[in-house]
Every structure is written in structure tokens, then in C-alpha cells.
Design a protein around this motif. Structure first.
Motif, PDB file in Angstrom:
ATOM      1  N   LYS A   1       0.658  -1.231   0.045  1.00 33.35           N
ATOM      2  CA  LYS A   1      -0.051  -0.074   0.019  1.00 33.35           C
ATOM      3  C   LYS A   1       0.750   1.095  -0.173  1.00 33.35           C
ATOM      4  O   LYS A   1       1.937   1.162   0.658  1.00 33.35           O
TER       5      LYS A   1
ATOM      6  N   PHE B   1      -1.297  -8.163   1.712  1.00 38.31           N
ATOM      7  CA  PHE B   1      -2.498  -7.540   1.667  1.00 38.31           C
ATOM      8  C   PHE B   1      -3.745  -8.536   2.135  1.00 38.31           C
ATOM      9  O   PHE B   1      -3.446  -9.706   2.463  1.00 38.31           O
ATOM     10  N   SER B   2      -4.610  -7.949   2.962  1.00 39.51           N
ATOM     11  CA  SER B   2      -5.830  -8.800   3.573  1.00 39.51           C
ATOM     12  C   SER B   2      -6.563  -9.456   2.634  1.00 39.51           C
ATOM     13  O   SER B   2      -7.360 -10.244   3.101  1.00 39.51           O
TER      14      SER B   2
ATOM     15  N   GLU C   1      -8.273  -4.891  -0.908  1.00 41.99           N
ATOM     16  CA  GLU C   1      -7.011  -4.085  -0.563  1.00 41.99           C
ATOM     17  C   GLU C   1      -6.034  -3.833  -1.824  1.00 41.99           C
ATOM     18  O   GLU C   1      -5.564  -2.703  -2.061  1.00 41.99           O
TER      19      GLU C   1
ATOM     20  N   ASP D   1      -7.787  -1.191  -3.978  1.00 39.86           N
ATOM     21  CA  ASP D   1      -7.371   0.125  -3.349  1.00 39.86           C
ATOM     22  C   ASP D   1      -6.095   0.498  -3.587  1.00 39.86           C
ATOM     23  O   ASP D   1      -6.015   1.804  -4.111  1.00 39.86           O
TER      24      ASP D   1
END
Length: 465
Positions: free
Chosen positions: A163, A191-192, A196, A199
Motif C-alpha cells: 500500500k 494484503f488482507s 485491498e 484499493d
């Protein structure tokens, strides 16, 4: 032709030049320096470019950016990594070009190359793009710094595995148009979940020039999420896909004579019939994004269609080789550069459409899939069955579960063989590959399957005995 004068570099990076010089290129790897280049002596985690200043000049560098004085023409700075970013910003500021950014979990490099081919054709050589897969915190500013001042179109690939990374890159690139090719569980270990990842990919819209155009996949399960993110920054959102509501959509697709796909498409208000040289539905979708972007920057749509028909396969990303073998030839499809569950699925499906006596896959483990790695690997049994793959040679620890999944299914027709590494896979392949076979080679780059492709294609394969 001169790319940068030392006086312009000096001003851009707030440095001090030891003397005047001109450069024709920019490079940070001394081994890759060509005659006339500017060598950037970067300090990295594994090496320090300052140790290779002499080597860079032996290879033809005209000047350097350095944090220390040296006997060669150079510009002294406090931080050479910051200097690279500053030079990239100056390169972006000085052009009056339309800039396109490309990201996605798969298809970034191919889409970038197709865009370059399309726009370079219509602009008579005035297009610029990032080379190879230079899509990270060093590759993107390096690609920007190499952009000539008279560029008409700039195309830049941007990648990420955490991210916030794309947010930084896109603010350097400042695109007029940004494409998200697809969302898939690449790097999902960081990432989850895929939400995500979506995003993080949507961060590309944060760098838009005023009135920017976002191009997003209508068929994606994350379409609404991407659209909502795009609308915060874009002046316009254009969708592509097979969905009837997509702005750029394929109306009809049929196999083309000589390979690839003949596509009839509607690109907003324009109708176009063209051929995509690369095989597979995923390439049709990539082509729709390409054409939407060409239209958005005012490019020549007809020239883009011709470019798509002539686009060659890239090493590690779809290059096709006919290799000599006892009794005839075999087809080798080189997808060895990278792999994630989505790209594995579409390339296996494309193999299923190949006319061949046997279909064989050499699949390497997919990396950075986190806790769900076993599930993603085991699920590849489904596309292998659908593609009627005869033999699967599976490389790496993570692929063991796929071999076990196939073996446990008495109705699965694929013969699966699990091996430890690329060398063992190569030895097995050389006893198994026959004339008339079609072989797909795909895996994460760390698995080293490119070496297998190289061994098979260098001089063909001669069966012992």
C-alpha cells in the motif's frame, strides 16, 4: 541526440557540475551504460554505485551524478536517489506530451508495449515508454528521466506490492490517462484480500492531471470499488470489457487466420475491426484498454489497430517459438517472467485453444500468495482440466499440492509430475517433448524457468538415440 545538458541537470537536481557535458541517455547500472550516458551512482541495500564509477566511464559514460567528487565529469549532490526523482520531475515538467500510466495485477507490460507500438506509429517515433518492467521506485523515475523533451506520448508502467507505493509513483508520472488492467491476488501475501489490492491499484488515479481519464475493467468483481476510487480524482471514467455496458467492448471475437484473434469492437462512438496478434481472451481485453487510451489521448485508432496486429510476443510474456525436434517442430510459449492465479488461468486457457497433438505445461510456483497459497495452487487443477492438458511438469515446493490434487482425482486426465527445480524440469522435458506438442512455460521469475526456455530455443531439441 542530446537528452540532457549538464547545466540543465545541475539546475534540476540542485547539484554542482565539475565541468560542462552533454548526455544522450540515463543509466544506474554500470554494466548497462552505453556511449554518451549519464551514470547515476545510487546507493542501494546490496551495492553502492559509487564503487562502479570507473567502470561506467570505461563503458562510455559522458557524466555522472555522484555524492562524492571523482576524476570524471560529474555533478555532485547530497543524495543521488533524491537527484533521480528530481531529474524525473524535471523531465516530466519540460514535455508537452500526453502521459499514460498503466497498472494492474497482470498485463501491465504487454499493455504498455501495445500502447507504445500504437502511439509511436502514429506520432512517427515521438512516443516514449518505460523499458523492460521498470515499474518501481527506481524504474519509474529512471524511465521519466530518459524521456526526450520533444516527446508527444509517454507511457509508463507502475507496479506495487505494498500500500502507498503507487501513490508516490503516480505523483511523479502525473498521467492524463491511467489504466488498471485487472485485479488479481498477486502479492496478496502483503494484503488482507483482493479488495485491498484494488484499493492499492486505484492509487494510480491520485496523480492525475486535471480532467484525467481513468480506464477500468468493467468485468472485474471490483469494478464498483475501482470506479468509486477513480471518480474522486478523474474527470472521466471509461470502462472496457465484454459486458454490454462497457464503453469499450468486444462485439465479436473469432480466431484469426495465422493466429491471434479477429475482433469487432465498439470503442465508445467508434466501431473498429482489427486483429490482435497475441492469443487469448485476456489479450482481447488488453486491446480494448489500449484502444480506449489511444482514443482518450487523441491518437490514431486505425494505426493502433495495425499495431495490435503486428505486436510481437515478448520474452517471458507470450513469445512463441517453434523449435526443431526429431520428426518436426514443437511450439514453446514463453510466459516465464511472472505468474499469479489469474494470469495462470488465462494463459492455460489460451493453451487449450492451440491445435496440438499434446498440450504440456511447465508451471513454476507462484510467490507472495500468503496463507492462501495452497488453495491458489490447488485450484489450478480446474483450468488444466478445461484446457485438456496432457502433461503438467510442476516446479517448486508450492506446486506439490497441485500435483497431489490432480493425482487424487481419478477423472482428471492430466498427468502431473512434481520436480524440485528448473534444472530437473528441463531434464524431464527433454525426454518428453515431441514434434507436434504445444508447451506453455509459466511461473514466478524466481523459479528460473526462463533458462529452460533458453535451453530449448537456442538450438532446438535433438532427441538422444
Amino acid at each position: 541526440m542530446t537528452l540532457w545538458k549538464s547545466s540543465d541537470i545541475e539546475k534540476a537536481i540542485n547539484g554542482k557540475a565539475s565541468m560542462d557535458f552533454d548526455v544522450t541517455g540515463v543509466e544506474f547500472d554500470s554494466r548497462e551504460v552505453s556511449e554518451g550516458d549519464l551514470f547515476l551512482a545510487l546507493k542501494g541495500e546490496q551495492s553502492d554505485g559509487h564503487l562502479y564509477l570507473d567502470k561506467a566511464f570505461e563503458n562510455g559514460a559522458n557524466g555522472a551524478v555522484s555524492e562524492q567528487d571523482c576524476v570524471h565529469p560529474h555533478i555532485r549532490v547530497a543524495d543521488s536517489t533524491k537527484a533521480l526523482d528530481d531529474l524525473a520531475k524535471a523531465a516530466r515538467t519540460r514535455v508537452n506530451a500526453k502521459i499514460i500510466g498503466v497498472t494492474g495485477s497482470a498485463g501491465k507490460t504487454g499493455t504498455k508495449e501495445a500502447l507504445f507500438a500504437a502511439l509511436n506509429r502514429s506520432s512517427h517515433g515521438k512516443a516514449h515508454r518505460s523499458v523492460k518492467s521498470y515499474n518501481n521506485h527506481v524504474g519509474v523515475p529512471l524511465s521519466l528521466s530518459r524521456m526526450p523533451a520533444d516527446t508527444s506520448f509517454g507511457i509508463f508502467e507502475m507496479g506495487m506490492n505494498h500500500k502507498g507505493e503507487l501513490s508516490q509513483l503516480t505523483k511523479l508520472v502525473r498521467p492524463h490517462v491511467a489504466i488498471v488492467t485487472t485485479i488479481a491476488p498477486a502479492h496478496i501475501g502483503h494484503f488482507s484480500g483482493e479488495e485491498e489490492i484494488a484499493d492499492a491499484k486505484a492509487e494510480i488515479f491520485e496523480g492525475f492531471e486535471e480532467g484525467g481519464t481513468a480506464i477500468i475493467p468493467h468485468d472485474s468483481p471490483h469494478y464498483e470499488r475501482l470506479r468509486k476510487a477513480a471518480e474522486k480524482h478523474a474527470g472521466e471514467v471509461v470502462t472496457f470489457g465484454l459486458h454490454a455496458d462497457a464503453d469499450a467492448r468486444a462485439i465479436d471475437m473469432v480466431p484469426a487466420i495465422g493466429g491471434g484473434t479477429l475482433v469487432t469492437a465498439k470503442i465508445r462512438n467508434a466501431n473498429l475491426c482489427y486483429t490482435v496478434a497475441e492469443a487469448g481472451e485476456h489479450w482481447v481485453l488488453n486491446s480494448l484498454a489500449v484502444l480506449a487510451a489511444v482514443q482518450a489521448v487523441g491518437g490514431d485508432m486505425a494505426a493502433a489497430g495495425l499495431a495490435l496486429a503486428e505486436l510481437p510476443g515478448m520474452a517471458g510474456r507470450g513469445a512463441r517459438h517453434k523449435i526443431a525436434i526429431e520428426g518436426g517442430t514443437a511450439l514453446v510459449i514463453d510466459e516465464s517472467y511472472n505468474a499469479n492465479p489469474a494470469s495462470m488461468g488465462v494463459t492455460i486457457a489460451a493453451l487449450g485453444a492451440e491445435a496440438a497433438d499434446r498440450r504440456i505445461v511447465l508451471l513454476g510456483a507462484m510467490k507472495e500468495l500468503g496463507a492462501a497459497s495452497d488453495t491458489y495452487h490447488a485450484e489450478l487443477a480446474v483450468p488444466l482440466r478445461a484446457a485438456q492438458v496432457d502433461l503438467a511438469i510442476l516446479v517448486g515446493d508450492e506446486m506439490k499440492i497441485l500435483a497431489d490434487t490432480i493425482a487424487a482425482d481419478p477423472d482428471h486426465a492430466t498427468k502431473a509430475v512434481h520436480v524440485a527445480d528448473a534444472l530437473e524440469a528441463e531434464k524431464l522435458l527433454k525426454t518428453q517433448l515431441c514434434a507436434g506438442d504445444a508447451l506453455l512455460v509459466k511461473g514466478s521469475n524466481a523459479m528460473g524457468l526462463a533458462a529452460v526456455v533458453g535451453s530449448l530455443t537456442d538450438a532446438g531439441l535433438k532427441r538422444a538415440g
